[in-house]
Design an enzyme around this catalytic site. Structure first.
Site: not given
Ligand code: PGA
Length: 251
Positions: A9-11, A95, A97, A167, A173, A212, A233-234
Site C-alpha cells: 500500500n503506497w498510500k 483502511h 486512515e 491491521e 507506521g 510495520s 505500507g512504508g
Molecule cells: P505500515 O502501513 O506498514 O507503514 O505500518 C501498513 C498499512 O497501513 O497498510
C-alpha cells in the site's frame, strides 16, 4: 491450502519519477512463484503501474473506491468500474486512515466492498483496533463488529472473493508490530467468525497482517497458521525490502 498474498500500500506517496523508479526496482525482484503480489499506488499512478508491471507477476490494486460502483455524478471519487477498466484487480476498503481521519463508517465500508465485487474487483477489507481499544481489552469486539457489518451486508459467500487484512492501528507506521502470537489470535478469531457462517468460505479466505511489516520478522508472522501474507505500507516503497517480504511469504 491458501495461496499467500503480499500487498504493498503506497498510500499518498509518489511522483511520476519516483513511481517509475519503484517500478524499475520491482521488475528486478526475484519473486516466488507460489504467491500473489499486489501493489496499490495512488490512483494517479495506477495506469503507470499497470503498464510498467505487466507480465512481471505483480498485479495492481487501488486504495479506495466510491460507494457507487458505476460512473456518475460524484465529484472527486473513482468508481470501481473505472478501477477495473484501468487494470486494477484489487481494492482496499476500510483502511484505518480512512476510517479514523476521514470518518469512514462501517456501513460505507460495506457499500464499497459490494461496489468493488460488483465490478469484478477483489476487495481487501481492512479491520483493526486502536491502541485505546486494545488497552481496554476490546480488540476482538471491535474487529468482530467491523467484520460483522460487512458480513451482514453482503453475506458470507462474498468472502470467497475477498481478502481480509488485520491491521492494528497502533502498529501502522509506528514501527511497533504485533507479535506473531498477538496477530494469530485475532486472525483465528476472524476466521472463526466467518466459519460460524460458512466453514468452507472461512477455510479459504486469506487474512493478511498489516502494521510495520518489514523483511526482518516477516517469516515469523507468515509462519503462523492463520496469517496468509501481509499488507505492507512504508516498507513497500523500497523495492528490495518489499521483494524480501514477498520472498519471506514464499518459503
Ligand atoms: P505500515 O502501513 O506498514 O507503514 O505500518 C501498513 C498499512 O497501513 O497498510
Amino acid at each position: 491450502m491458501r495461496r499467500p498474498l503480499v500487498a504493498g500500500n503506497w498510500k499518498m506517496h509518489g511522483t511520476l519519477a519516483s513511481v517509475a523508479e519503484l517500478i524499475k526496482g520491482l521488475r528486478r525482484q526475484a519473486l516466488p512463484a507460489g504467491i500473489d503480489v499486489v501493489v496499490m499506488p495512488p490512483a494517479l499512478y495506477l495506469a503507470q503501474a499497470v503498464a510498467g508491471l505487466e507480465g512481471r507477476g505483480v498485479v495492481v490494486g487501488a486504495q479506495d473506491c466510491a460507494v457507487e460502483p458505476l460512473q456518475g455524478a460524484l465529484t472527486g471519487e473513482i468508481a470501481a468500474v473505472q478501477l477495473a477498466d484501468a487494470g486494477c484487480r484489487y481494492v482496499l476498503v476500510g483502511h484505518s486512515e480512512r476510517r479514523l481521519l476521514l470518518g469512514e463508517e462501517d456501513a460505507v465500508v460495506a457499500r464499497k466492498f459490494a461496489a468493488a465485487q460488483s465490478c469484478g474487483l477483489v476487495p481487501m477489507l481492512c479491520v483493526g483496533e486502536t491502541r485505546e481499544e486494545r488497552e481496554a481489552d476490546r480488540t476482538l469486539e471491535v474487529v468482530s463488529r467491523q467484520i460483522g457489518v460487512v458480513l451482514e451486508a453482503v453475506g458470507v459467500s462474498a468472502f470467497a472473493r475477498a481478502v481480509v487484512a488485520y491491521e492494528p492501528v497502533w502498529a501502522i507506521g509506528t514501527g511497533l508490530t504485533a507479535t506473531p502470537e498477538q496477530a494469530q489470535q485475532v486472525h483465528a478469531a476472524i476466521r472463526a467468525q466467518l466459519a460460524a457462517a460458512d466453514p468452507s468460505v472461512a477455510a479459504g479466505v486469506r487474512i493478511l497482517y498489516g502494521g510495520s511489516v518489514k523483511a526482518a520478522g516477516a517469516a515469523e508472522l507468515f509462519g503462523m497458521p492463520d496469517i496468509d501474507g501481509g499488507l505492507v505500507g512504508g516498507a513497500s516503497l523500497n523495492a528490495d525490502e518489499f521483494g524480501a517480504i514477498c520472498r519471506a511469504a514464499g518459503c
